[in-house]
Write a protein that holds these residues in place. Structure first.
Motif, mmCIF file in Angstrom:
data_model
loop_
_atom_site.group_PDB
_atom_site.id
_atom_site.type_symbol
_atom_site.label_atom_id
_atom_site.label_comp_id
_atom_site.label_asym_id
_atom_site.label_seq_id
_atom_site.Cartn_x
_atom_site.Cartn_y
_atom_site.Cartn_z
ATOM 1 N N TRP A 213 0.859 -1.183 0.000
ATOM 2 C CA TRP A 213 0.000 0.000 0.000
ATOM 3 C C TRP A 213 0.896 1.234 0.000
ATOM 4 C CZ3 TRP A 213 -4.526 0.825 4.053
ATOM 5 C CH2 TRP A 213 -5.446 1.727 3.524
ATOM 6 N N VAL A 214 0.832 2.009 -1.080
ATOM 7 C CA VAL A 214 1.601 3.247 -1.213
ATOM 8 C C VAL A 214 0.607 4.395 -1.219
ATOM 9 C CG1 VAL A 214 3.278 4.534 -2.580
ATOM 10 C CG2 VAL A 214 3.353 2.027 -2.568
ATOM 11 N N ILE A 215 0.769 5.345 -0.287
ATOM 12 C CA ILE A 215 -0.242 6.381 -0.068
ATOM 13 C C ILE A 215 0.397 7.762 -0.120
ATOM 14 C CG2 ILE A 215 -2.069 7.193 1.473
ATOM 15 C CD1 ILE A 215 -1.877 4.452 2.902
ATOM 16 N N GLN A 216 -0.225 8.669 -0.844
ATOM 17 C CA GLN A 216 0.219 10.062 -0.854
ATOM 18 C C GLN A 216 -0.040 10.666 0.528
ATOM 19 O OE1 GLN A 216 -1.905 12.488 -3.652
ATOM 20 N NE2 GLN A 216 -0.618 14.283 -3.333
ATOM 21 N N ASP A 217 0.958 11.291 1.083
ATOM 22 C CA ASP A 217 0.860 11.827 2.448
ATOM 23 C C ASP A 217 0.181 13.194 2.416
ATOM 24 O OD1 ASP A 217 1.090 12.266 5.115
ATOM 25 O OD2 ASP A 217 3.278 12.263 5.188
ATOM 26 N N ASP A 218 -1.140 13.173 2.281
ATOM 27 C CA ASP A 218 -1.914 14.402 2.168
ATOM 28 C C ASP A 218 -3.268 14.191 2.833
ATOM 29 O OD1 ASP A 218 -2.821 16.916 1.427
ATOM 30 O OD2 ASP A 218 -3.397 16.308 -0.590
ATOM 31 N N PHE A 219 -3.259 14.110 4.168
ATOM 32 C CA PHE A 219 -4.479 13.839 4.930
ATOM 33 C C PHE A 219 -4.973 15.118 5.594
ATOM 34 C CE2 PHE A 219 -3.777 9.724 3.730
ATOM 35 C CZ PHE A 219 -4.580 8.793 4.357
ATOM 36 N N ALA A 220 -6.277 15.343 5.505
ATOM 37 C CA ALA A 220 -6.867 16.557 6.067
ATOM 38 C C ALA A 220 -7.132 16.430 7.554
ATOM 39 C CB ALA A 220 -8.173 16.875 5.339
ATOM 40 N N ALA A 221 -7.284 15.190 8.028
ATOM 41 C CA ALA A 221 -7.620 14.946 9.432
ATOM 42 C C ALA A 221 -6.727 13.820 9.951
ATOM 43 C CB ALA A 221 -9.095 14.584 9.551
ATOM 44 N N ALA A 222 -7.114 13.241 11.068
ATOM 45 C CA ALA A 222 -6.325 12.152 11.644
ATOM 46 C C ALA A 222 -6.201 11.014 10.635
ATOM 47 C CB ALA A 222 -6.997 11.654 12.922
ATOM 48 N N ARG A 223 -5.089 10.316 10.700
ATOM 49 C CA ARG A 223 -4.898 9.169 9.816
ATOM 50 C C ARG A 223 -4.489 7.967 10.649
ATOM 51 N NH1 ARG A 223 1.048 10.427 7.040
ATOM 52 N NH2 ARG A 223 2.192 9.119 8.507
ATOM 53 N N PRO A 224 -4.906 6.776 10.229
ATOM 54 C CA PRO A 224 -4.492 5.572 10.955
ATOM 55 C C PRO A 224 -2.989 5.329 10.807
ATOM 56 C CG PRO A 224 -6.392 5.146 9.534
ATOM 57 C CD PRO A 224 -5.833 6.474 9.139
ATOM 58 N N ASP A 225 -2.433 4.630 11.761
ATOM 59 C CA ASP A 225 -1.045 4.196 11.665
ATOM 60 C C ASP A 225 -1.046 2.822 11.016
ATOM 61 O OD1 ASP A 225 1.643 3.726 11.955
ATOM 62 O OD2 ASP A 225 1.487 3.105 14.055
ATOM 63 N N TRP A 226 -1.204 2.796 9.689
ATOM 64 C CA TRP A 226 -1.284 1.533 8.976
ATOM 65 C C TRP A 226 0.112 0.913 8.867
ATOM 66 C CZ3 TRP A 226 -4.626 4.897 5.518
ATOM 67 C CH2 TRP A 226 -5.992 4.682 5.771
ATOM 68 N N PRO A 227 0.452 -0.056 9.691
ATOM 69 C CA PRO A 227 1.797 -0.638 9.651
ATOM 70 C C PRO A 227 2.093 -1.244 8.282
ATOM 71 C CG PRO A 227 0.653 -1.307 11.640
ATOM 72 C CD PRO A 227 -0.361 -0.654 10.762
ATOM 73 N N GLY A 228 3.266 -0.918 7.744
ATOM 74 C CA GLY A 228 3.681 -1.454 6.460
ATOM 75 C C GLY A 228 3.324 -0.577 5.284
#
Length: 396
Positions: A213-228
């Motif tokens: 899982w590759v995710i753009q680091d652009d979150f407006a609110a809290a984000r989960p700590d998705w390990p890996g």
């Protein structure tokens, strides 16, 4: 407790995003089905928990997933979904509705002439894009909408579709909302009675050990700590690598393998002719990748072949083959265009295999599992079916 709202609760979501969230303490998921209550009813009967059956050459591993704690079924109560999207407790909205669920045209924009979109605009059944537009217009707090489907530039495309839909129905979205892009990868077959029996769980989901899982680091609110999960500024190189190499090879194997009498991916990749073409297709695709990931292409191709060979994961070719009119432009045709006239025998073979598959299905009287089934059937009735089918997907 922060909450994720997930649109589209099929097997892939339950094997991928739900599994990552299981390892991220403090988060719960509300699932959403746009079609029937079948999955909701099955999961509700066991408190929304289910078994993830992870299968590789060494055997099977059982993992309990219980992070999903409720589900909405849109046809039963459409307003409940709009309310959930507006709910300030929801910090992240994730989406897996497949390529066709976005109702995008060839230009990547919302197709306002699509039957489902026109119906939604006129007060009919909610589409994912229409629901998001209406729910986000009610929000007053920040939220992140994260597409997890196999679309290039999926976040911005979803954002554009939602904004266009909101404009068409006279709504304005004022809350801070971001639409980061993401790339997801985990081979997840359909559940069979054999899987249910092995897991002793009617709602079990089979999958492979590999997950990405590759995710753009652009979150407006809290984000989960998705390990890996990999947090990056630019998802596109990873997305192109996966779509063009893995998904492109998968589509070729699905059509050519079915035509050669195979049922599963591991059977098709064991066919020397298909294996050689699949590997060549990966090489042709690799030449179009950005420098950031091109150096990884050879080892990535080796890893893909190993994953495809997994004899314990009975991934049906016909599962991959459905919705070809939506998948082929993204997985094969775009790559062919990027090669700008270079000799590309494997990519051309993939397009020919899809055309032959469609023609064979129609000739045999099977119903095409494709949102453009009527157009494909009409193309097969023309004087030059191959050219007509290629025109449907924009292939040269």
């Amino acid at each position: 407790m922060p909450r994720i709202l997930h649109l589209g609760v099929g097997n892939f979501f339950r094997a991928h995003q739900a599994d990552y969230t299981q390892s991220s303490p403090g988060w719960r998921i509300t699932g959403v089905s746009f079609r029937s209550p079948t999955i909701r009813d099955g999961l509700a009967a066991q408190d929304y928990g289910y078994t993830l059956l992870i299968k590789d050459r060494s055997g099977s591993t059982l993992r309990k997933i219980d992070v999903l704690d409720r589900m909405l079924v849109v046809p039963e109560n459409p307003d409940s979904l709009i309310g959930a999207i507006a709910d300030p407790d929801v910090a992240v909205i994730t989406v897996t509705v497949t390529e066709k669920g976005y109702h995008l045209g060839p230009d990547g924009k919302l197709d306002t002439q699509a039957d489902a979109v026109r119906s939604d605009l006129n007060g009919g059944a909610l589409t994912p894009v229409g629901a998001l537009a209406r729910g986000l217009a009610r929000r007053t707090t920040p939220v992140t909408v994260l597409s997890c489907d196999n679309l290039p530039n999926n976040g911005p495309k979803l954002q554009s579709a939602v904004i266009d839909f909101a404009r068409l129905v006279g709504l304005t979205i004022t809350a801070p909302v971001t639409f980061p892009a993401s790339m997801v990868d985990r081979i997840t077959p359909a559940t069979t009675d054999t899987i249910r029996a092995e897991a002793s769980d009617p709602m079990a989901v089979p999958t492979e050990a590999f997950s990405e899982w590759v995710i753009q680091d652009d979150f407006a609110a809290a984000r989960p700590d998705w390990p890996g999960a990999q947090w990056v500024q630019d998802v596109e190189p990873h997305e192109m690598r996966k779509l063009r190499m893995l998904n492109g090879a998968h589509s070729f194997l699905a059509y050519a393998g079915t035509l050669r009498g195979h049922t599963y991916v591991h059977e098709a990749i064991a066919d020397p002719t298909l294996r050689n073409t699949a590997r060549t297709l990966m090489q042709e695709a690799a030449a179009t990748l950005p420098d950031a990931v091109r150096a990884q292409a050879e080892s990535y191709a080796d890893a893909l072949l190993d994953r495809f060979e997994n004899p314990a994961l009975h991934h049906r070719l016909r599962q991959i083959a459905m919705d070809g009119s939506q998948k082929m432009p993204i997985r094969i045709v775009d790559t062919l265009r990027q090669r700008k006239g270079q000799n590309s025998p494997a990519l051309a073979a993939a397009i020919d295999a899809w055309c032959d598959f469609v023609r064979t299905e129609v000739a045999d009287g099977r119903t095409l599992d494709d949102p453009m089934a009527s157009d494909l059937q009409s193309a097969c009735g023309t004087a030059d079916p191959g050219a007509a089918l290629k025109a449907v997907i924009g292939a040269p």
